[in-house]
Design a protein around this motif. Structure first.
Motif, PDB file in Angstrom:
ATOM      1  N   PHE A 288       0.859  -1.287   0.094  1.00 61.13           N
ATOM      2  CA  PHE A 288       0.018  -0.022  -0.052  1.00 61.13           C
ATOM      3  C   PHE A 288       0.883   1.375   0.189  1.00 61.13           C
ATOM      4  CE2 PHE A 288      -2.129   3.331   2.588  1.00 61.13           C
ATOM      5  CZ  PHE A 288      -3.161   3.617   1.791  1.00 61.13           C
TER       6      PHE A 288
ATOM      7  N   SER B 206      -2.677   1.016   8.570  1.00 55.68           N
ATOM      8  CA  SER B 206      -2.820   0.903   7.359  1.00 55.68           C
ATOM      9  C   SER B 206      -2.835  -0.532   6.964  1.00 55.68           C
ATOM     10  CB  SER B 206      -1.767   1.404   6.565  1.00 55.68           C
ATOM     11  OG  SER B 206      -1.662   2.947   6.661  1.00 55.68           O
TER      12      SER B 206
ATOM     13  N   CYS C  81      -6.178  -2.356   5.401  1.00 57.55           N
ATOM     14  CA  CYS C  81      -6.128  -3.110   3.917  1.00 57.55           C
ATOM     15  C   CYS C  81      -6.620  -4.610   4.081  1.00 57.55           C
ATOM     16  CB  CYS C  81      -4.676  -3.287   3.446  1.00 57.55           C
ATOM     17  SG  CYS C  81      -3.664  -1.846   3.068  1.00 57.55           S
TER      18      CYS C  81
ATOM     19  N   PHE D  12      -5.355  -1.366  -2.230  1.00 57.96           N
ATOM     20  CA  PHE D  12      -4.081  -1.879  -2.131  1.00 57.96           C
ATOM     21  C   PHE D  12      -3.508  -3.026  -3.261  1.00 57.96           C
ATOM     22  CE2 PHE D  12      -6.996  -5.027  -0.139  1.00 57.96           C
ATOM     23  CZ  PHE D  12      -6.772  -6.177  -0.573  1.00 57.96           C
TER      24      PHE D  12
END
Length: 409
Positions: free
Chosen positions: A12, A45, A49, A56
Motif C-alpha cells: 500500500f 494501514s 487493507c 492495495f
C-alpha cells in the motif's frame, strides 16, 4: 490449522511512499495475534487493507475468498472492528447503538426478532453496559464508550475481531477488563483476534503470535518468546530495555529503561557490591542514568546476577554455596581497581561473601558509598567492625536510604 486470512504480496502506498511493503502471511482460525511496532510503522494501514478499507496491491483472502469479493453485510458478519475512537453523526442512546450490530443479519425493513434481542442483551451484560442502556452515547466517559462499541461488535457475532489500539484511551482497570473479555471470547468462543497494541506487556500476556512492523515491513511474525527479545525490540523502538520472565503470569515482561542516547553516557565506572537481590533496583537505576557498571562477587542464581546479565553489566560470579576461589577474587579486585566509584548495597555478609567487603576496606583514593543496613552482619560482628571502621574515613559516605543515596548521583 484452518486458515482464516491469507495475505500474499500485500502493498500500500500514499503519494508514492510505501506504507505497507510486500507482506505475505496467514492468520489461523482461533488465534490471538497482536501487531506491534513504533508509530508510523504502518500498523493501522495494514489492518485497513485486510478489511478492504484501503486500495492495495496484492491479495487478501478471507475464508479462501478474495476480500474484494465480499459485500458489506457479508463481510460484517465475519469481521467486527473496534477502533481507537468512534464518532457518531447523531447522539444515539446506548441500546439503539448496540442493536445496530445486528444490521448485517437483517433484510430491508426487517425488525429484530427475539433471538436478536437476546444476543443484544447478552452482549450488553457481558460488557457491563446494560445498566446505562438508556443513556446517550455522547454523555459517556471514554471507558464507557469503548465498552458500548465492544458490545455492538459482539452483537455482530463475528468470526474475527480487528482491534485498532482499542484500549489506548482507557485507564489500566478498564484496559485489563476489556482485553480479558476479548481474550475470553477468543478462548471460549473461538473468535479470532487481530489487535494493534502499543502495550508490549499486554501483547506478551495474551498473544499466540506477534507481528512486529518497522517502516512498513514485517520484521518478524512469531511467538511472543521469539519476538520479545532485547535485540529485536531495541532495534524497533530505539531504546534500551530489560526482557525478563514473569513467573506469575507465565509470560515475558518488558521493562523500558531509556531511549538510546550516547550523550547520556557518563564517564564514570561504578563497581557495585551487592547480593541477595539488594542490587536489583540500584543496578537498573544506575544503568538507566548512563553509568558504566561492574558487579561482584555474586553467586549463580542470585537475582542481582540476572539483572547484570539482562543489562550486559560486567559481573564476577561463582557457583552457589561455594567458597570464592582465588582466581575469582582476583578478577573482582581488578574490577574494583578499574572503578571510579564503589557502591555497597545493604547486602548481608556471611562467610562466603565477606571477601567482597574485605576487598574494599583499605581503599582510600576513591569515593565509597555504603547503603545503611540494620541486618548486615552474619559473621559474629566481623562485618560490622569493618564497616564501622570504614565510615570514619573521609572518602566513605553512608546513605540512610535509597533517596539519599541517589542524591549523590
Amino acid at each position: 490449522m484452518e486458515k482464516l486470512i491469507e495475505v500474499k504480496d500485500l502493498s500500500f502506498e500514499i503519494n508514492g511512499k510505501t506504507i505497507v511493503d510486500h507482506h505475505s502471511f496467514t492468520i489461523n482460525k482461533g488465534e490471538f495475534v497482536s501487531i506491534i511496532g513504533p508509530n508510523g510503522a504502518g500498523k493501522t494501514s495494514l489492518m485497513r487493507c485486510l478489511s478492504n478499507n484501503l486500495r492495495f496491491e496484492g491479495e487478501v483472502r478471507l475464508k479462501d475468498k478474495s476480500i474484494k469479493d465480499y459485500g458489506m453485510k457479508e463481510k460484517a458478519r465475519i469481521i467486527g472492528v473496534v477502533p481507537q475512537e468512534y464518532s457518531l453523526p447523531f447522539n444515539f442512546r446506548v441500546h439503539d447503538l448496540v442493536k445496530m450490530g445486528r444490521n448485517p443479519y437483517l433484510k430491508r425493513n426487517q425488525n429484530l426478532g427475539r433471538a436478536d434481542s437476546d444476543i443484544i442483551i447478552k452482549a450488553m451484560q457481558r460488557t457491563n453496559t446494560y445498566a446505562y442502556k438508556n443513556r446517550f452515547y455522547n454523555s459517556l466517559s471514554g471507558g464507557e464508550k469503548q465498552r458500548v462499541i465492544t458490545a455492538r461488535v459482539l452483537t455482530q457475532e463475528p468470526e474475527i475481531l480487528f482491534l485498532d489500539e482499542f484500549t489506548s484511551n482507557l485507564d489500566i482497570h478498564n484496559q485489563l477488563e476489556i482485553i480479558e473479555l476479548i481474550y475470553e471470547m477468543n478462548r471460549l468462543k473461538g473468535i479470532t483476534v487481530l489487535s494493534i497494541m502499543h502495550d508490549l506487556n499486554m501483547a506478551s500476556r495474551f498473544s499466540d503470535r506477534i507481528l512486529l512492523m518497522i517502516d512498513g515491513k514485517i520484521e518478524i511474525f512469531d511467538t511472543p518468546e521469539n519476538v520479545l527479545k532485547e535485540e529485536i525490540l531495541s532495534k524497533a523502538y530505539k531504546m534500551e530495555m530489560i526482557i525478563r520472565d514473569n513467573k506469575v503470569l507465565n509470560c515475558k515482561e518488558i521493562v523500558p529503561l531509556r531511549v538510546k542516547n550516547d550523550e547520556l553516557r557518563k564517564n564514570k565506572r561504578i563497581h557495585v557490591i551487592s547480593g541477595g537481590g539488594t542490587g536489583e533496583y540500584i543496578l537498573e537505576k544506575l544503568y538507566a542514568m548512563g553509568y558504566e557498571l561492574s558487579c561482584g562477587i555474586l553467586a549463580e542464581g542470585d537475582s542481582d546476577l540476572t539483572i547484570c546479565r539482562s543489562l550486559g553489566i560486567d559481573c564476577v560470579y561463582e557457583s552457589p554455596f561455594s567458597v570464592f576461589g582465588a582466581e575469582t577474587i582476583t578478577e573482582n579486585e581488578t574490577r574494583i581497581k578499574n572503578a571510579d566509584i564503589i557502591l555497597m548495597t545493604d547486602v548481608p555478609f556471611g562467610r562466603n561473601n565477606l571477601v567482597n567487603l574485605k576487598s574494599i576496606e583499605n581503599i582510600d583514593d576513591r569515593k565509597i558509598f555504603i547503603l545503611h543496613s540494620v541486618n548486615r552482619d552474619h559473621v559474629h560482628g566481623e562485618a560490622d567492625r569493618i564497616v564501622d571502621k570504614m565510615k570514619n574515613k573521609d572518602n566513605v559516605i553512608e546513605a540512610m536510604n535509597l533517596g539519599e543515596l541517589f542524591n549523590y548521583f
